[in-house]
Design an enzyme around this catalytic site. Structure first.
Site, short mmCIF file in Angstrom:
data_model
loop_
_atom_site.label_atom_id
_atom_site.label_comp_id
_atom_site.label_asym_id
_atom_site.label_seq_id
_atom_site.Cartn_x
_atom_site.Cartn_y
_atom_site.Cartn_z
N GLY A 1 52.70 44.50 53.73
CA GLY A 1 52.15 43.23 52.98
C GLY A 1 53.03 42.45 52.02
O GLY A 1 52.44 41.97 50.99
N THR B 1 47.98 36.93 36.88
CA THR B 1 49.52 37.06 37.56
C THR B 1 49.25 35.98 38.62
O THR B 1 48.53 35.61 39.22
CB THR B 1 49.28 38.38 38.23
OG1 THR B 1 50.60 38.60 38.92
CG2 THR B 1 48.18 38.63 39.19
N ASP B 2 50.71 35.68 38.91
CA ASP B 2 51.05 34.75 39.89
C ASP B 2 50.69 35.40 41.21
O ASP B 2 50.49 34.41 42.05
CB ASP B 2 52.35 34.21 39.82
CG ASP B 2 53.59 35.33 39.91
OD1 ASP B 2 53.05 36.49 39.75
OD2 ASP B 2 54.71 34.95 39.67
N GLU B 3 50.40 36.64 41.42
CA GLU B 3 50.38 37.33 42.59
C GLU B 3 48.86 36.94 43.30
O GLU B 3 48.88 37.00 44.72
CB GLU B 3 50.60 38.78 42.64
CG GLU B 3 51.60 39.25 42.28
CD GLU B 3 52.09 40.82 42.35
OE1 GLU B 3 51.39 41.18 43.52
OE2 GLU B 3 52.53 41.26 41.64
N LYS C 1 42.64 40.86 40.75
CA LYS C 1 43.00 40.04 39.73
C LYS C 1 42.50 38.57 40.13
O LYS C 1 42.05 37.87 39.19
CB LYS C 1 44.52 39.85 39.39
CG LYS C 1 45.23 41.10 38.84
CD LYS C 1 44.55 41.46 37.40
CE LYS C 1 45.09 40.81 36.40
NZ LYS C 1 44.68 40.77 34.95
N TYR D 1 45.81 45.10 44.45
CA TYR D 1 46.08 44.85 43.06
C TYR D 1 45.79 43.32 42.90
O TYR D 1 44.94 42.64 42.18
CB TYR D 1 47.33 45.04 42.57
CG TYR D 1 47.78 44.40 41.36
CD1 TYR D 1 47.17 44.36 40.27
CD2 TYR D 1 48.93 43.47 41.51
CE1 TYR D 1 47.54 43.65 39.25
CE2 TYR D 1 49.29 42.63 40.20
CZ TYR D 1 48.81 42.81 39.07
OH TYR D 1 48.97 41.92 38.20
N PHE E 1 60.21 47.78 38.55
CA PHE E 1 61.33 47.74 39.35
C PHE E 1 62.80 47.64 38.28
O PHE E 1 63.58 48.42 38.44
CB PHE E 1 61.50 46.09 40.08
CG PHE E 1 62.76 45.62 40.70
CD1 PHE E 1 63.34 46.58 41.71
CD2 PHE E 1 63.25 44.54 40.21
CE1 PHE E 1 64.28 46.41 42.39
CE2 PHE E 1 64.52 44.32 40.87
CZ PHE E 1 65.09 45.00 42.13
N ASP F 1 42.46 50.29 24.10
CA ASP F 1 43.37 50.75 25.23
C ASP F 1 42.70 52.10 25.68
O ASP F 1 42.60 52.99 24.77
CB ASP F 1 44.83 50.78 24.87
CG ASP F 1 45.83 50.89 25.98
OD1 ASP F 1 45.47 51.74 26.95
OD2 ASP F 1 46.62 50.04 26.06
#
Length: 344
Positions: free
Chosen positions: A280, A128-130, A159, A155, A195, A40
């Protein structure tokens, strides 16, 4: 089903971050025979306190950058697998400055793939699902593994690129790799810029929460412990070259979640402020985990969202020393950007 792979000495990149550290803790609890090297860079989102107290005989921390080829040449040999969590992941930050996202998410993944190719190490790439873009609020369908990529932000674009690199190295060079794309995670040790923890800590600090747009954006939520178990299943039993979607089928709007946080914490459910939407901003994510369920017999264990959220609120109540320093920095950054709210 593929032949089972039994790792004994793994590297977890980004293992001091939220999802990575929860995976490290899960491995320690369930697979004491497996040694974990955490690699890391310890950026603002990587906190060594996230893995504090784990046995030193099983967990070793190496501070360094996944983009550092020389370091990888020293660390990777002798390991049998890499689980790649390391990533810049916050959408607001990617909009403000995309460059760190390109470096870590794209170049870093490339460096790891080259190390895996050189030393014949298996890789599981956490995505990620994004990358799939978004769905309409009134659509019935969910994302499936073979859906086309339509990333909306810097981002998610980085990915998506890293996913493509992994697939290319599998096909061109025979690297033994798998990919997972997961929905939104929640649980302990999540950075307060995100969030759910930001809204929880706002209430704990007496700050009125903020919410992007109309708050109707929908996310598919999963407890981080269920994500950890799925990643282990894919690493050990998934088919090389395959992509698996990880989701618990728990779609909720951001405004619904914020109201539940306020309710559980004793605030009026309408005591928040709507602010100008993020550029967006995707409307809906939803994951179809059928392939994961069918091939690897995986199912989520945390199926009561209200209970999981209550446990998460309790964790933040009881760990103020962990989140308070990051909270002050996060709120300062958002004040400099005009005081926008955060949205998953």
């Amino acid at each position: 089903m593929a032949e089972e792979f039994e790792p004994h000495n793994i590297i977890v990149t980004g293992g001091c971050g939220f999802i990575g550290s929860n995976f490290v803790r899960w491995v320690v609890a369930h697979h004491p025979e497996c040694h974990v090297t955490v690699l890391d860079k310890l950026t603002y989102a990587g906190n060594p306190a996230n893995i504090a107290g784990l046995p030193e005989s099983q967990v070793e921390l190496v501070v360094g950058d996944v983009c550092d080829e020389g370091l990888l040449n020293m660390v990777v040999p002798g390991h049998d697998a890499i689980v790649h969590y390391a990533a810049e992941s916050h959408n607001d930050n990617s909009i403000a400055d995309p460059e760190p996202f390109v470096r870590t998410n794209v170049v870093g993944t490339y460096r790891l793939l080259e190390a895996c190719r050189k030393y014949d190490v298996r890789l599981h790439h956490v995505s990620t699902d994004e990358v799939y873009g978004d769905l309409a609020l009134d659509e019935a369908r969910r994302f499936e593994p073979d859906d086309p990529y339509r990333p909306s932000s810097p981002y998610s674009s980085t990915k998506a690129s890293s996913d493509m690199f992994v697939r290319s190295w599998v096909r061109t060079y025979g690297v033994r790799a798998t990919i997972s794309n997961c929905s939104n995670n929640y649980g302990p040790y999540q950075h307060v810029e995100k969030f759910i923890p930001r809204q929880i800590t706002n209430v704990l600090c007496g700050i009125r929460p903020k919410l992007y747009g109309d708050g109707r954006n929908v996310r598919d939520w999963i407890h981080v412990e269920d994500h950890s178990r799925a990643v282990w299943d894919i690493l050990t039993r998934g088919r090389v070259g395959e992509t698996y979607l990880i989701g618990a089928g728990d779609e909720r709007s951001n405004i619904e979640i914020l109201r539940e946080i306020l309710r559980q914490m004793g605030w009026p459910e309408d005591d928040f402020e709507l602010v100008r939407d993020r550029p967006g901003h995707d409307r809906r994510y939803a994951i179809d985990p059928t392939k994961l369920e069918r091939e690897l017999d995986w199912m989520p264990a945390h199926t009561d969202f209200a209970e999981g959220l209550s446990q998460t609120i309790t964790w933040y109540r009881e760990n103020e020393d962990w989140w308070r320093p990051a909270k002050e920095v996060t709120e300062m950054k958002h004040a400099e950007r005009g005081g926008s709210g955060l949205c998953g």
